[in-house]
Design a protein around this motif. Structure first.
Motif, mmCIF file in Angstrom:
data_model
loop_
_atom_site.group_PDB
_atom_site.id
_atom_site.type_symbol
_atom_site.label_atom_id
_atom_site.label_comp_id
_atom_site.label_asym_id
_atom_site.label_seq_id
_atom_site.Cartn_x
_atom_site.Cartn_y
_atom_site.Cartn_z
ATOM 1 N N ILE A 158 0.840 -1.196 0.000
ATOM 2 C CA ILE A 158 0.000 0.000 0.000
ATOM 3 C C ILE A 158 0.880 1.253 0.000
ATOM 4 O O ILE A 158 1.774 1.405 0.828
ATOM 5 N N ASP A 159 0.622 2.132 -0.942
ATOM 6 C CA ASP A 159 1.366 3.392 -1.039
ATOM 7 C C ASP A 159 0.595 4.463 -0.266
ATOM 8 O O ASP A 159 -0.485 4.900 -0.686
ATOM 9 N N LEU A 160 1.152 4.880 0.868
ATOM 10 C CA LEU A 160 0.486 5.866 1.710
ATOM 11 C C LEU A 160 1.007 7.285 1.466
ATOM 12 O O LEU A 160 0.751 8.171 2.271
ATOM 13 N N THR A 161 1.687 7.474 0.355
ATOM 14 C CA THR A 161 2.138 8.819 -0.005
ATOM 15 C C THR A 161 0.920 9.732 -0.157
ATOM 16 O O THR A 161 -0.035 9.403 -0.867
ATOM 17 N N GLY A 162 0.945 10.876 0.493
ATOM 18 C CA GLY A 162 -0.171 11.794 0.427
ATOM 19 C C GLY A 162 -1.258 11.520 1.443
ATOM 20 O O GLY A 162 -2.239 12.262 1.516
ATOM 21 N N TYR A 163 -1.096 10.455 2.236
ATOM 22 C CA TYR A 163 -2.060 10.121 3.281
ATOM 23 C C TYR A 163 -1.568 10.668 4.616
ATOM 24 O O TYR A 163 -0.364 10.832 4.834
ATOM 25 N N VAL A 164 -2.499 10.913 5.510
ATOM 26 C CA VAL A 164 -2.153 11.305 6.876
ATOM 27 C C VAL A 164 -2.827 10.320 7.829
ATOM 28 O O VAL A 164 -3.944 9.849 7.578
ATOM 29 N N GLU A 165 -2.142 10.013 8.919
ATOM 30 C CA GLU A 165 -2.710 9.089 9.894
ATOM 31 C C GLU A 165 -3.862 9.770 10.631
ATOM 32 O O GLU A 165 -3.764 10.938 11.006
ATOM 33 N N VAL A 166 -4.937 9.029 10.832
ATOM 34 C CA VAL A 166 -6.098 9.570 11.541
ATOM 35 C C VAL A 166 -5.752 9.652 13.025
ATOM 36 O O VAL A 166 -5.575 8.623 13.683
ATOM 37 N N PRO A 167 -5.637 10.851 13.598
ATOM 38 C CA PRO A 167 -5.076 10.978 14.948
ATOM 39 C C PRO A 167 -5.942 10.426 16.051
ATOM 40 O O PRO A 167 -5.434 9.881 17.042
ATOM 41 N N GLU A 168 -7.268 10.532 15.917
ATOM 42 C CA GLU A 168 -8.131 10.111 17.016
ATOM 43 C C GLU A 168 -8.092 8.602 17.257
ATOM 44 O O GLU A 168 -8.473 8.129 18.339
ATOM 45 N N VAL A 169 -7.612 7.832 16.286
ATOM 46 C CA VAL A 169 -7.485 6.383 16.448
ATOM 47 C C VAL A 169 -6.296 6.028 17.336
ATOM 48 O O VAL A 169 -6.232 4.914 17.875
ATOM 49 N N VAL A 170 -5.368 6.969 17.502
ATOM 50 C CA VAL A 170 -4.119 6.756 18.258
ATOM 51 C C VAL A 170 -3.593 5.340 18.024
ATOM 52 O O VAL A 170 -3.402 4.548 18.930
ATOM 53 N N GLY A 171 -3.346 5.037 16.749
ATOM 54 C CA GLY A 171 -2.971 3.695 16.346
ATOM 55 C C GLY A 171 -1.576 3.297 16.772
ATOM 56 O O GLY A 171 -0.644 4.097 16.773
ATOM 57 N N LEU A 172 -1.443 2.033 17.124
ATOM 58 C CA LEU A 172 -0.151 1.419 17.407
ATOM 59 C C LEU A 172 0.031 0.271 16.416
ATOM 60 O O LEU A 172 0.477 0.486 15.302
ATOM 61 N N ALA A 173 -0.345 -0.958 16.777
ATOM 62 C CA ALA A 173 -0.268 -2.047 15.793
ATOM 63 C C ALA A 173 -1.302 -1.867 14.684
ATOM 64 O O ALA A 173 -1.079 -2.272 13.538
ATOM 65 N N ASP A 174 -2.443 -1.286 15.023
ATOM 66 C CA ASP A 174 -3.502 -1.015 14.044
ATOM 67 C C ASP A 174 -3.577 0.489 13.803
ATOM 68 O O ASP A 174 -3.351 1.283 14.728
ATOM 69 N N SER A 175 -3.914 0.885 12.583
ATOM 70 C CA SER A 175 -3.957 2.319 12.281
ATOM 71 C C SER A 175 -4.916 2.595 11.132
ATOM 72 O O SER A 175 -5.275 1.699 10.365
ATOM 73 N N TRP A 176 -5.321 3.868 11.044
ATOM 74 C CA TRP A 176 -6.148 4.350 9.942
ATOM 75 C C TRP A 176 -5.441 5.521 9.281
ATOM 76 O O TRP A 176 -4.791 6.334 9.956
ATOM 77 N N TRP A 177 -5.608 5.600 7.956
ATOM 78 C CA TRP A 177 -4.971 6.655 7.177
ATOM 79 C C TRP A 177 -6.015 7.296 6.264
ATOM 80 O O TRP A 177 -6.863 6.611 5.693
ATOM 81 N N ARG A 178 -5.923 8.625 6.112
ATOM 82 C CA ARG A 178 -6.870 9.379 5.297
ATOM 83 C C ARG A 178 -6.149 9.970 4.096
ATOM 84 O O ARG A 178 -5.119 10.639 4.237
ATOM 85 N N GLY A 179 -6.691 9.707 2.897
ATOM 86 C CA GLY A 179 -6.121 10.244 1.670
ATOM 87 C C GLY A 179 -7.087 11.180 0.980
ATOM 88 O O GLY A 179 -8.107 11.574 1.548
#
Length: 215
Positions: A158-179
């Protein structure tokens, strides 16, 4: 309010508050204070009992819809007896499994929500992060025009270039990204907990407009 309708803990995003209000229920939970004397006699520090009591007060009895991973996650939040780990620190159960899985859902020494088997893997830095992740799942499924599931080594492509991590999820092993027009959910916790790389999973929710991205 229906006596089974969930009250909404503070500190959640607007989307997560709505999710809990609409889909959450409150059921029975462990009465921590009934066990305080017994736990103290067993050598459990008072500060740890306070931590369990605070969790029970805030989250105890809250039942939410199932997660797409971890066989649905906890049936509902309810704490149990604090226990130590050889690596140090204290853990306590976050809630019983919905189905048979080889790990438990635990609250870690620093308040993390995670899974524990032979090893401890925090999924989110807070319980709120788990709830935010659940709310994003149901929000994204409702608004996405397409959903793509990736597993094992595909997750690493997965290419996450241009995505930002969703902060409210405070992800560690699991995470969400918004593009620009999509959300990506990445689940590595089960793979790390069980030393089973094939369990890595990701979902790409595509074709989202601004409301679908942010809620």
């Amino acid at each position: 309010m229906n006596r089974y309708q969930a009250d909404v803990p503070d500190g959640l995003s607007r989307r997560a508050r709505s999710f809990v209000r609409v889909h959450g229920l409150r059921v029975g939970s462990l009465a921590v204070e009934d066990y305080r004397s017994e736990w103290l006699e067993r050598g459990i520090p008072s500060a740890e009992i306070d931590r369990v009591a605070a969790f029970g007060e805030r989250w105890g009895g809250l039942a939410l819809p199932p997660s797409p991973r971890y066989n649905g996650g906890p049936r509902f939040f309810t704490p149990d007896t604090p226990e130590t780990d050889p690596s140090g620190g204290w853990w306590f159960e976050a809630g019983e499994q919905r189905a048979s899985v080889p790990y438990g859902f635990m609250i870690g020494p620093d308040g993390e929500f995670g899974v524990h088997a032979d090893r401890w893997v925090p999924l989110h830095a807070t319980v709120e992060g788990w709830v935010e992740s659940l709310s994003l799942t149901y929000h994204a499924r409702l608004w996405a025009k397409s959903i793509t599931k990736l597993v094992h080594d595909e997750v690493e492509t997965i290419d996450l270039t241009g995505y930002v991590e969703v902060p409210e999820v405070v992800g560690l092993a699991d995470s969400w990204w918004r593009g620009p027009d999509s959300l990506v959910a990445i689940y590595r916790g089960e793979a790390e907990c069980l030393a089973f790389p094939a369990a890595r999973t990701a979902y790409i929710y595509s074709g989202l407009d601004d409301w679908g991205l942010h809620g």
